[in-house]
Design a protein around this motif. Structure first.
Motif, PDB file in Angstrom:
ATOM      1  N   GLU A   1     -40.769 -19.353-120.229  1.00  0.00           N
ATOM      2  CA  GLU A   1     -41.095 -18.484-119.103  1.00  0.00           C
ATOM      3  C   GLU A   1     -39.978 -18.518-118.053  1.00  0.00           C
ATOM      4  N   GLN A   2     -39.414 -19.717-117.904  1.00  0.00           N
ATOM      5  CA  GLN A   2     -38.347 -19.883-116.917  1.00  0.00           C
ATOM      6  C   GLN A   2     -37.119 -19.029-117.295  1.00  0.00           C
ATOM      7  N   MET A   3     -36.842 -19.035-118.625  1.00  0.00           N
ATOM      8  CA  MET A   3     -35.707 -18.240-119.098  1.00  0.00           C
ATOM      9  C   MET A   3     -35.961 -16.758-118.809  1.00  0.00           C
ATOM     10  N   LEU A   4     -37.176 -16.336-119.055  1.00  0.00           N
ATOM     11  CA  LEU A   4     -37.523 -14.940-118.828  1.00  0.00           C
ATOM     12  C   LEU A   4     -37.348 -14.573-117.351  1.00  0.00           C
ATOM     13  N   ASP A   5     -37.779 -15.468-116.491  1.00  0.00           N
ATOM     14  CA  ASP A   5     -37.621 -15.225-115.045  1.00  0.00           C
ATOM     15  C   ASP A   5     -36.155 -15.025-114.675  1.00  0.00           C
ATOM     16  N   GLU A   6     -35.306 -15.867-115.297  1.00  0.00           N
ATOM     17  CA  GLU A   6     -33.872 -15.783-115.019  1.00  0.00           C
ATOM     18  C   GLU A   6     -33.302 -14.451-115.497  1.00  0.00           C
ATOM     19  N   ILE A   7     -33.762 -14.030-116.687  1.00  0.00           N
ATOM     20  CA  ILE A   7     -33.281 -12.766-117.258  1.00  0.00           C
ATOM     21  C   ILE A   7     -33.741 -11.598-116.379  1.00  0.00           C
ATOM     22  N   ILE A   8     -34.987 -11.682-115.946  1.00  0.00           N
ATOM     23  CA  ILE A   8     -35.536 -10.610-115.109  1.00  0.00           C
ATOM     24  C   ILE A   8     -34.762 -10.506-113.804  1.00  0.00           C
ATOM     25  N   LEU A   9     -34.440 -11.644-113.266  1.00  0.00           N
ATOM     26  CA  LEU A   9     -33.726 -11.677-111.987  1.00  0.00           C
ATOM     27  C   LEU A   9     -32.352 -11.025-112.086  1.00  0.00           C
ATOM     28  N   LYS A  10     -31.641 -11.317-113.188  1.00  0.00           N
ATOM     29  CA  LYS A  10     -30.277 -10.797-113.341  1.00  0.00           C
ATOM     30  C   LYS A  10     -30.209  -9.479-114.111  1.00  0.00           C
ATOM     31  N   GLY A  11     -31.262  -9.188-114.883  1.00  0.00           N
ATOM     32  CA  GLY A  11     -31.235  -7.972-115.703  1.00  0.00           C
ATOM     33  C   GLY A  11     -30.364  -8.131-116.940  1.00  0.00           C
ATOM     34  N   SER A  12     -29.901  -9.336-117.212  1.00  0.00           N
ATOM     35  CA  SER A  12     -28.955  -9.570-118.304  1.00  0.00           C
ATOM     36  C   SER A  12     -29.266 -10.902-118.993  1.00  0.00           C
ATOM     37  N   VAL A  13     -28.811 -11.041-120.244  1.00  0.00           N
ATOM     38  CA  VAL A  13     -28.994 -12.330-120.945  1.00  0.00           C
ATOM     39  C   VAL A  13     -27.662 -13.074-121.100  1.00  0.00           C
ATOM     40  N   GLN A  14     -26.586 -12.442-120.650  1.00  0.00           N
ATOM     41  CA  GLN A  14     -25.259 -12.988-120.956  1.00  0.00           C
ATOM     42  C   GLN A  14     -25.004 -14.375-120.368  1.00  0.00           C
ATOM     43  N   HIS A  15     -25.688 -14.700-119.304  1.00  0.00           N
ATOM     44  CA  HIS A  15     -25.443 -15.981-118.639  1.00  0.00           C
ATOM     45  C   HIS A  15     -26.383 -17.088-119.140  1.00  0.00           C
ATOM     46  N   ILE A  16     -27.257 -16.786-120.093  1.00  0.00           N
ATOM     47  CA  ILE A  16     -28.228 -17.785-120.551  1.00  0.00           C
ATOM     48  C   ILE A  16     -27.591 -18.648-121.647  1.00  0.00           C
ATOM     49  N   ARG A  17     -27.307 -19.886-121.345  1.00  0.00           N
ATOM     50  CA  ARG A  17     -26.559 -20.751-122.259  1.00  0.00           C
ATOM     51  C   ARG A  17     -27.262 -21.024-123.574  1.00  0.00           C
ATOM     52  N   GLN A  18     -28.604 -21.155-123.530  1.00  0.00           N
ATOM     53  CA  GLN A  18     -29.327 -21.543-124.755  1.00  0.00           C
ATOM     54  C   GLN A  18     -29.389 -20.441-125.824  1.00  0.00           C
ATOM     55  N   LEU A  19     -29.018 -19.214-125.455  1.00  0.00           N
ATOM     56  CA  LEU A  19     -29.151 -18.119-126.439  1.00  0.00           C
ATOM     57  C   LEU A  19     -27.931 -18.028-127.352  1.00  0.00           C
ATOM     58  N   PRO A  20     -28.151 -17.799-128.654  1.00  0.00           N
ATOM     59  CA  PRO A  20     -27.013 -17.655-129.571  1.00  0.00           C
ATOM     60  C   PRO A  20     -26.197 -16.402-129.258  1.00  0.00           C
TER      61      PRO A  20
ATOM     62  N   LYS B   1     -26.550  -6.604-125.139  1.00  0.00           N
ATOM     63  CA  LYS B   1     -25.612  -6.199-124.084  1.00  0.00           C
ATOM     64  C   LYS B   1     -26.148  -4.946-123.397  1.00  0.00           C
ATOM     65  N   THR B   2     -25.969  -4.896-122.104  1.00  0.00           N
ATOM     66  CA  THR B   2     -26.466  -3.738-121.355  1.00  0.00           C
ATOM     67  C   THR B   2     -25.308  -2.789-121.018  1.00  0.00           C
ATOM     68  N   SER B   3     -25.664  -1.630-120.484  1.00  0.00           N
ATOM     69  CA  SER B   3     -24.680  -0.553-120.214  1.00  0.00           C
ATOM     70  C   SER B   3     -23.380  -1.050-119.617  1.00  0.00           C
ATOM     71  N   LEU B   4     -23.502  -1.875-118.583  1.00  0.00           N
ATOM     72  CA  LEU B   4     -22.300  -2.310-117.875  1.00  0.00           C
ATOM     73  C   LEU B   4     -21.556  -3.410-118.611  1.00  0.00           C
ATOM     74  N   GLU B   5     -22.208  -4.008-119.601  1.00  0.00           N
ATOM     75  CA  GLU B   5     -21.555  -5.072-120.371  1.00  0.00           C
ATOM     76  C   GLU B   5     -20.882  -4.510-121.625  1.00  0.00           C
ATOM     77  N   ILE B   6     -21.042  -3.196-121.806  1.00  0.00           N
ATOM     78  CA  ILE B   6     -20.429  -2.549-122.964  1.00  0.00           C
ATOM     79  C   ILE B   6     -19.182  -1.816-122.507  1.00  0.00           C
ATOM     80  N   ASP B   7     -18.092  -2.002-123.241  1.00  0.00           N
ATOM     81  CA  ASP B   7     -16.832  -1.381-122.850  1.00  0.00           C
ATOM     82  C   ASP B   7     -16.973   0.140-122.848  1.00  0.00           C
ATOM     83  N   TYR B   8     -16.329   0.781-121.857  1.00  0.00           N
ATOM     84  CA  TYR B   8     -16.511   2.229-121.720  1.00  0.00           C
ATOM     85  C   TYR B   8     -16.036   3.000-122.942  1.00  0.00           C
TER      86      TYR B   8
END
Ligand code: UDP
Length: 573
Positions: free
Chosen positions: A472-491, A499-506
């Motif tokens: 649940e804590q991880m989800l809260d963090e993702i919700i707060l940032k809108g991204s998963v890129q900073h979550i260390r435990q994820l493969p 990856k979200t719109s802004l994390e994808i190269d134009y």
């Protein structure tokens, strides 16, 4: 109808019918029944009463299962006295005061009914040129655009929908420099997207380092001509786009090359979001297939495309949209003549990002691009078959003799279009159009009712909840940032997939637009997202790439460059 909380709010605030006291008088199911019956009624022209009932039931299921939804005006107005069902229009702007205000009146009526309007202002004489009837000087295209903008502001579409306009000025118009900077002040032309109409000869002048000639011939025989280094003009354009997101580009020669009815006229403009290039007075009915519902589990439990279901959906959707043309009430005889003459429809898609996530294909991969083309080719091909079958029963579109389909059987001059699906994807509860997820979770501000909606993508949630360290804590963090890129435990593989719109190269944004354009009759509306740190050189590269690779236009959006953003990544507290 199975709906998310957000979809329910949107439907209640803008789509469901109300009585004079403002009380709701229909449920979402009743809305679908209204739309299904109204569109199925067209069957009466070629069949019997029982065909209407049968088709209404098929159309109802199609929408109720969220396999396909028509554009908003159809959902709002079908089966009502207004019955204006199209989202996209282009109107002419002639160099004549009475004609300009006639067009403005019609634009006001269209916007009031929920449609968007596009115009090319290049026929208007430049600022400062002579006006013979008064002996005065002309105010120029941009001044008239401000009048159109003010009219849109006043209409606000009966509170149902914000008015949307596309304003185009061709690159060789003498007022082009004023136009390019017209949106530097964010309050100016706030109801317009603006685009420069580019001809290939401009790029030729640019490549060879030559001057470019700005030119205007008035009907009174006066010609204005001025030279400007192509590179200066280009730099000014790119810089404005970098600073504000406007202007976008419209590639007029590419559009004309694919104009299905050159014998009827030259295409000079598109609708507000760019997905439908249209002749003056033409309109188009859009509808989109929900790709996230076109999947089935294979033997080894992986998701794969249910091609048969997609085929059935395309055929039924084409019939639905062709019926819409029949049941539409037209606000002007010329609109009716053009809509029923060419019978253009724009079948598109939504839920592409969600489909990719479920299939485990990263958005920024060659595999996604190839798959996108393959999928759209299938949709276009089946739509062509469906349109030919309809033609056999109902006849080809009347202007077919002046079209590239002369001698063939075809019910519609165009069949496919990739619309932004801003609202209908929200109703369907899926990702919009062919866009990647804007954020894993985001808030959306509703200008009309001042509500803020929070959304978490279900496909992303499904993948995350399968991860070993999910909490649940991880989800809260993702919700707060809108991204998963900073979550260390994820493969890494999960991070790549989410990856979200802004994390994808134009360049991948543009490549997706081009992949789908290859098999789209009309055009593809796509936001080319760029991070705030993108440079002027990035914008230039993006604009050139779009032209070289065969896009019909391009709009970039550099994060933070517009004061009023509808979407915000993450939940800003
Ligand atoms: N449109 C409009 N006002 C709006 C949104 C859209 O007039 O606020 C028109 C515009 O022509 C746009 C088209 O509707 O290009 C399709 O937009 P979208 O797919 O987002 O509409 P939806 O059917 O999802 O509401």
């Amino acid at each position: 109808m199975e709906l998310t909380a957000n979809a329910r709010i949107v439907l209640e605030s803008r789509y469901l019918r109300r009585d004079e006291q403002g009380r709701l008088i229909e449920t979402p199911e009743q809305m679908l029944e209204r739309v299904a019956l109204a569109t199925a009624e067209a069957e009466l022209y070629w069949g019997e009463a029982k065909d209407v009932q049968q088709m209404a039931s098929l159309f109802f299921d199609l929408m109720n299962e969220k396999l396909f939804l028509p554009n908003s005006p159809t959902l709002m107005n079908a089966g009502t006295p207004l019955s204006q069902l199209s989202a996209c229009f282009v109107l002419p702007v002639e160099d004549d005061m009475a004609a300009i205000f006639h067009t403005l009146e019609l634009a006001a009526l269209i916007q009031q009914s929920g449609g968007g309007t596009g115009f090319n202002f290049s026929h208007l004489r430049p600022e400062g040129s002579y006006v013979s009837s008064t002996g005065g000087t002309a105010s120029g295209p941009v001044a008239f655009m401000k009048i159109f903008n003010a009219a849109t502001e006043g209409i606000k579409q009966g509170g149902k929908r914000r008015g949307a306009n596309m304003g185009i000025l061709n690159i060789n118009h003498p007022d082009i420099l004023t136009f390019i900077d017209a949106k530097r002040d964010a309050h100016q032309l706030n109801n317009f997207n603006i685009s420069v109409g580019i001809r290939n000869d401009f790029f030729k002048a640019l490549e060879t380092g030559k001057n470019y000639t700005l030119h205007f011939s008035s009907v009174h025989g006066k010609t204005i001509e001025r030279e400007i280094p192509a590179a200066d003009l280009w730099h000014k354009l790119i810089h404005a786009a970098w600073a504000t997101g406007d202007p976008g580009l419209i590639f007029l020669d590419t559009i004309q090359q694919f104009n299905p009815t050159p014998g009827i006229g030259t295409i000079e403009a598109t609708n507000p979001c760019g997905e439908v290039p249209l002749l003056p007075y033409e309109s188009c009915n859009l509808g989109s297939i929900n790709l996230s519902r076109m999947l089935q589990k294979s033997g080894n439990q992986d998701w794969q495309v249910d091609w048969e279901k997609l085929r059935r959906t395309v055929h039924l959707a084409v019939r639905f949209l062709d019926n819409v043309i029949e049941m539409n009430r037209y606000l002007h005889p010329e609109l009716k003549r053009m809509a029923t003459g060419n019978r253009k429809i724009g079948l598109g898609v939504m839920g592409w990002a969600e489909m990719l996530i479920r299939m485990g294909i990263p958005y920024d991969s060659q595999e996604a691009l190839q798959f996108g083309s393959q999928l759209m080719q299938f949709i276009q091909h089946e739509a062509q078959i469906a349109s030919a079958l309809l033609a056999a029963q109902r006849g080809s579109f009347p202007f077919i003799i002046q079209s590239q389909f002369s001698g063939q059987q075809r019910r519609n001059a165009t069949l496919t279009s990739i619309a932004p699906t801003g609202t209908i994807s929200l109703i369907a509860g899926t990702s919009s159009s062919i866009e990647p997820l804007f954020a894993i979770a985001y808030k959306r501000e509703h200008v009309l009712n001042n509500q803020t909606l929070f959304e978490i993508n279900p496909a992303a949630l499904e993948i995350l909840s399968r991860q070993q360290h999910f909490s649940e804590q991880m989800l809260d963090e993702i919700i707060l940032k809108g991204s998963v890129q900073h979550i260390r435990q994820l493969p890494e593989s999960v991070k790549r997939l989410l990856k979200t719109s802004l994390e994808i190269d134009y360049t991948y944004h543009i490549a997706h637009q081009v992949s789908f354009q290859r098999y789209t009759d009309n055009a593809v509306s796509k936001t080319i997202n760029m991070p705030a740190s993108a440079t002027v050189a990035d914008v230039e590269k993006a604009y050139r790439m779009a032209w070289q690779q065969g896009a019909k236009g391009i709009t970039i959006f550099r994060y933070g460059s517009k004061p009023e953003q509808v979407l915000h990544a993450g939940l800003k507290k």
